[in-house]
Motif scaffolding. Structure first.
Motif, PDB file in Angstrom:
ATOM      1  N   ILE A 245       0.841  -1.201   0.000  1.00  0.00           N
ATOM      2  CA  ILE A 245       0.000   0.000   0.000  1.00  0.00           C
ATOM      3  C   ILE A 245       0.875   1.249   0.000  1.00  0.00           C
ATOM      4  CG2 ILE A 245      -1.651   1.352   1.345  1.00  0.00           C
ATOM      5  CD1 ILE A 245      -2.845  -1.334   2.293  1.00  0.00           C
ATOM      6  N   ALA A 246       1.926   1.248   0.830  1.00  0.00           N
ATOM      7  CA  ALA A 246       2.826   2.398   0.885  1.00  0.00           C
ATOM      8  C   ALA A 246       3.466   2.637  -0.481  1.00  0.00           C
ATOM      9  CB  ALA A 246       3.906   2.167   1.941  1.00  0.00           C
ATOM     10  N   PHE A 247       3.801   1.570  -1.186  1.00  0.00           N
ATOM     11  CA  PHE A 247       4.382   1.695  -2.517  1.00  0.00           C
ATOM     12  C   PHE A 247       3.378   2.304  -3.493  1.00  0.00           C
ATOM     13  CE2 PHE A 247       5.546  -0.131  -6.707  1.00  0.00           C
ATOM     14  CZ  PHE A 247       6.837   0.385  -6.809  1.00  0.00           C
ATOM     15  N   LEU A 248       2.118   1.849  -3.421  1.00  0.00           N
ATOM     16  CA  LEU A 248       1.076   2.388  -4.297  1.00  0.00           C
ATOM     17  C   LEU A 248       0.840   3.872  -4.060  1.00  0.00           C
ATOM     18  CD1 LEU A 248      -1.640  -0.443  -4.136  1.00  0.00           C
ATOM     19  CD2 LEU A 248      -0.059   0.037  -6.021  1.00  0.00           C
ATOM     20  N   LEU A 249       1.136   4.349  -2.850  1.00  0.00           N
ATOM     21  CA  LEU A 249       0.889   5.747  -2.502  1.00  0.00           C
ATOM     22  C   LEU A 249       2.011   6.686  -2.948  1.00  0.00           C
ATOM     23  CD1 LEU A 249      -0.640   5.354   1.095  1.00  0.00           C
ATOM     24  CD2 LEU A 249      -1.839   5.698  -1.074  1.00  0.00           C
ATOM     25  N   THR A 250       3.053   6.145  -3.560  1.00  0.00           N
ATOM     26  CA  THR A 250       4.115   7.004  -4.075  1.00  0.00           C
ATOM     27  C   THR A 250       3.717   7.540  -5.453  1.00  0.00           C
ATOM     28  OG1 THR A 250       5.318   5.181  -5.138  1.00  0.00           O
ATOM     29  CG2 THR A 250       5.868   5.669  -2.833  1.00  0.00           C
ATOM     30  N   PRO A 251       4.062   8.784  -5.760  1.00  0.00           N
ATOM     31  CA  PRO A 251       3.678   9.371  -7.051  1.00  0.00           C
ATOM     32  C   PRO A 251       4.132   8.564  -8.262  1.00  0.00           C
ATOM     33  CG  PRO A 251       4.382  11.098  -5.553  1.00  0.00           C
ATOM     34  CD  PRO A 251       4.690   9.794  -4.872  1.00  0.00           C
ATOM     35  N   LYS A 252       5.346   8.026  -8.238  1.00  0.00           N
ATOM     36  CA  LYS A 252       5.845   7.284  -9.396  1.00  0.00           C
ATOM     37  C   LYS A 252       5.048   6.003  -9.626  1.00  0.00           C
ATOM     38  CE  LYS A 252      10.621   8.941  -9.636  1.00  0.00           C
ATOM     39  NZ  LYS A 252      12.070   8.560  -9.600  1.00  0.00           N
ATOM     40  N   ALA A 253       4.729   5.289  -8.546  1.00  0.00           N
ATOM     41  CA  ALA A 253       3.959   4.049  -8.689  1.00  0.00           C
ATOM     42  C   ALA A 253       2.556   4.361  -9.188  1.00  0.00           C
ATOM     43  CB  ALA A 253       3.900   3.307  -7.348  1.00  0.00           C
ATOM     44  N   ALA A 254       1.933   5.398  -8.633  1.00  0.00           N
ATOM     45  CA  ALA A 254       0.583   5.774  -9.069  1.00  0.00           C
ATOM     46  C   ALA A 254       0.581   6.126 -10.554  1.00  0.00           C
ATOM     47  CB  ALA A 254       0.076   6.951  -8.235  1.00  0.00           C
ATOM     48  N   ALA A 255       1.631   6.822 -10.997  1.00  0.00           N
ATOM     49  CA  ALA A 255       1.730   7.197 -12.413  1.00  0.00           C
ATOM     50  C   ALA A 255       1.907   5.965 -13.293  1.00  0.00           C
ATOM     51  CB  ALA A 255       2.884   8.168 -12.612  1.00  0.00           C
ATOM     52  N   MET A 256       2.638   4.959 -12.806  1.00  0.00           N
ATOM     53  CA  MET A 256       2.786   3.724 -13.586  1.00  0.00           C
ATOM     54  C   MET A 256       1.423   3.125 -13.894  1.00  0.00           C
ATOM     55  SD  MET A 256       5.935   1.625 -11.865  1.00  0.00           S
ATOM     56  CE  MET A 256       7.538   2.350 -11.611  1.00  0.00           C
ATOM     57  N   ASN A 257       0.563   3.066 -12.888  1.00  0.00           N
ATOM     58  CA  ASN A 257      -0.774   2.512 -13.107  1.00  0.00           C
ATOM     59  C   ASN A 257      -1.580   3.379 -14.067  1.00  0.00           C
ATOM     60  OD1 ASN A 257      -1.120   0.007 -11.949  1.00  0.00           O
ATOM     61  ND2 ASN A 257      -1.738   0.793  -9.962  1.00  0.00           N
ATOM     62  N   THR A 258      -1.492   4.689 -13.904  1.00  0.00           N
ATOM     63  CA  THR A 258      -2.232   5.590 -14.786  1.00  0.00           C
ATOM     64  C   THR A 258      -1.759   5.444 -16.233  1.00  0.00           C
ATOM     65  OG1 THR A 258      -2.780   7.210 -13.074  1.00  0.00           O
ATOM     66  CG2 THR A 258      -2.664   8.025 -15.326  1.00  0.00           C
ATOM     67  N   ASN A 259      -0.456   5.380 -16.435  1.00  0.00           N
ATOM     68  CA  ASN A 259       0.081   5.238 -17.794  1.00  0.00           C
ATOM     69  C   ASN A 259      -0.348   3.921 -18.432  1.00  0.00           C
ATOM     70  OD1 ASN A 259       1.454   7.709 -17.901  1.00  0.00           O
ATOM     71  ND2 ASN A 259       3.260   6.869 -16.912  1.00  0.00           N
ATOM     72  N   PHE A 260      -0.441   2.877 -17.639  1.00  0.00           N
ATOM     73  CA  PHE A 260      -0.795   1.558 -18.160  1.00  0.00           C
ATOM     74  C   PHE A 260      -2.300   1.375 -18.304  1.00  0.00           C
ATOM     75  CE2 PHE A 260      -1.853  -2.957 -17.306  1.00  0.00           C
ATOM     76  CZ  PHE A 260      -1.257  -3.534 -18.426  1.00  0.00           C
ATOM     77  N   LEU A 261      -3.050   1.743 -17.255  1.00  0.00           N
ATOM     78  CA  LEU A 261      -4.491   1.484 -17.219  1.00  0.00           C
ATOM     79  C   LEU A 261      -5.318   2.578 -17.880  1.00  0.00           C
ATOM     80  CD1 LEU A 261      -4.770   0.214 -13.527  1.00  0.00           C
ATOM     81  CD2 LEU A 261      -4.860  -1.183 -15.595  1.00  0.00           C
ATOM     82  N   LYS A 262      -4.743   3.777 -17.997  1.00  0.00           N
ATOM     83  CA  LYS A 262      -5.460   4.939 -18.533  1.00  0.00           C
ATOM     84  C   LYS A 262      -6.617   5.359 -17.617  1.00  0.00           C
ATOM     85  CE  LYS A 262      -2.926   4.847 -22.326  1.00  0.00           C
ATOM     86  NZ  LYS A 262      -2.168   3.597 -22.170  1.00  0.00           N
ATOM     87  N   TYR A 263      -6.406   5.199 -16.306  1.00  0.00           N
ATOM     88  CA  TYR A 263      -7.351   5.691 -15.306  1.00  0.00           C
ATOM     89  C   TYR A 263      -6.654   6.733 -14.447  1.00  0.00           C
ATOM     90  CZ  TYR A 263     -10.536   1.809 -16.316  1.00  0.00           C
ATOM     91  OH  TYR A 263     -11.398   0.928 -16.932  1.00  0.00           O
ATOM     92  N   GLN A 264      -7.437   7.681 -13.923  1.00  0.00           N
ATOM     93  CA  GLN A 264      -6.879   8.664 -13.018  1.00  0.00           C
ATOM     94  C   GLN A 264      -6.502   8.001 -11.696  1.00  0.00           C
ATOM     95  OE1 GLN A 264      -9.729   9.015 -14.739  1.00  0.00           O
ATOM     96  NE2 GLN A 264     -10.112  11.133 -15.362  1.00  0.00           N
ATOM     97  N   ASN A 265      -5.521   8.581 -11.025  1.00  0.00           N
ATOM     98  CA  ASN A 265      -5.197   8.129  -9.674  1.00  0.00           C
ATOM     99  C   ASN A 265      -5.459   9.250  -8.690  1.00  0.00           C
ATOM    100  OD1 ASN A 265      -2.576   9.634  -8.928  1.00  0.00           O
ATOM    101  ND2 ASN A 265      -2.074   8.780 -10.948  1.00  0.00           N
ATOM    102  N   ALA A 266      -5.329   8.952  -7.418  1.00  0.00           N
ATOM    103  CA  ALA A 266      -5.664   9.939  -6.384  1.00  0.00           C
ATOM    104  C   ALA A 266      -4.436  10.414  -5.617  1.00  0.00           C
ATOM    105  CB  ALA A 266      -6.673   9.329  -5.405  1.00  0.00           C
ATOM    106  N   ILE A 267      -3.276  10.345  -6.254  1.00  0.00           N
ATOM    107  CA  ILE A 267      -2.026  10.673  -5.573  1.00  0.00           C
ATOM    108  C   ILE A 267      -1.456  12.000  -6.059  1.00  0.00           C
ATOM    109  CG2 ILE A 267       0.305   9.869  -5.043  1.00  0.00           C
ATOM    110  CD1 ILE A 267      -2.029   8.194  -3.862  1.00  0.00           C
TER     111      ILE A 267
END
Length: 346
Positions: free
Chosen positions: A275-297
């Motif tokens: 969870i702590a990893f998911l809350l980092t800006p770089k990790a959140a951006a990885m998901n956004t770039n791949f999934l094309k969904y907004q994140n909350a970070i």
């Protein structure tokens, strides 16, 4: 991806679970298929030495059934916002003391202690987006700014559309179109929802809520219109430029998926590290770039690719009505949903 809850689906999903083996130094994740960036998992494993095992579900109903059967050894699960109160009430997830997890302050203030988890004890946001429909403009290039196109399609799209096979996803879209509250307990109001779904049925080629299958069918031209999630639509558009995501004038269903920890998770500490990893800006951006969904970070925008930032499905037009109406319905409302779906499938 937005998912709704139906007791009908729960009954159908109650099958014996495949138990997930757990060992020291592992993390067992339960989520939708293809719903996490491979690079994110690879980087987490490299940084922590923790091996991530991923198991997939195909509906919110399956998630609920699996957790009711004991959680199958999962440390982390991804849940729609309307499911979080249900999982709390059923005692299926545990408190994670989110405010003490490193990176909690990176969460956009709008998503801290939200309506579905007002104490902020049980969840943190994963990604969010909208749920509308998409059209291949090569088949139909008319105005698509209304739900009428999906529920009473023009001749060019009849017999070429896919509709969600999740009872509550389909009901949510139809309810928004006819102006009925999603959790209505009024049989007359829900009859309006059933009527519009029955009107649409003769024009439906397939019923499916599998994001990958929907994307592939649109890209191949097998279908020309589908109910769809924003990220799935954008990934389809990246492969077939004639696919356009609609923002209906009646409103767009908006949703937030969340990370939760099942009760009895074998490794709570590894879950918190993830969870702590998911809350980092770089990790959140990885998901956004791949999934094309907004994140909350907060701060993730610096790492989001420019073409993703400007993608139509990522950027609702000014004035778009976002309807965050997803919630855990009353027993009476759920029974009406089941009646609507059963009648539709006769």
């Amino acid at each position: 991806m937005k998912k709704f809850l139906s007791t009908t689906g729960v009954v159908l999903a109650c099958v014996a679970p495949a138990m997930v083996a757990h060992a020291a130094g592992t993390l067992n994740l339960y989520t939708w298929s293809g719903y996490v960036a491979p690079d994110l998992i690879a980087q987490f494993q490299q940084q922590t030495g923790i091996k991530v095992n991923i198991d997939n579900y195909d509906s919110a109903e399956t998630l609920l059934a699996k957790l009711k059967q004991g959680g199958a050894g999962y440390d982390i699960a991804v849940s729609g916002q309307e499911m979080v109160p249900v999982l709390v009430r059923e005692g299926l997830i545990q408190k994670i003391d989110a405010t003490s997890i490193p990176g909690y302050n990176n969460i956009d203030a709008r998503f801290r202690k939200p309506q579905w988890d007002p104490s902020g004890d049980y969840s943190v946001p994963y990604v969010w987006g909208t749920m509308n429909f998409a059209v291949d403009t090569g088949a139909y290039n008319g105005d698509i700014n209304s739900w009428k196109v999906l529920f009473d399609p023009p001749a060019q799209l009849r017999g070429k559309l896919n509709m969600f096979d999740s009872a509550n996803d389909a009901i949510a879209l139809a309810a928004l179109y006819v102006g009925v509250p999603f959790c209505s307990e009024d049989p007359k109001q829900m009859q309006k929802v059933l009527d519009v779904l029955k009107q649409q049925k003769p024009f439906v080629k397939t019923y499916s809520s599998k994001a990958g299958a929907i994307r592939e069918s649109m890209v191949s031209g097998e279908i020309a219109m589908s109910a769809i999630w924003s990220g799935t639509a954008q990934r389809a558009t990246d492969l077939r430029r004639s696919i356009r995501y609609a923002y209906p004038k009646e409103g767009s269903v908006a949703w937030v998926d969340n990370v939760v920890v099942p009760k009895g998770a074998p490794d709570l500490e590894n879950a918190k590290k993830f969870i702590a990893f998911l809350l980092t800006p770089k990790a959140a951006a990885m998901n956004t770039n791949f999934l094309k969904y907004q994140n909350a970070i907060d701060g993730s925008d610096a790492y989001v690719a420019n073409d993703v930032k400007g993608a139509p499905a990522m950027s609702p037009p000014a004035g778009t009505k976002l309807v965050f109406e997803q919630q855990a319905c009353s027993v009476a409302a759920i029974r009406l949903h089941d009646r609507v779906w059963t009648d539709l499938l006769k």
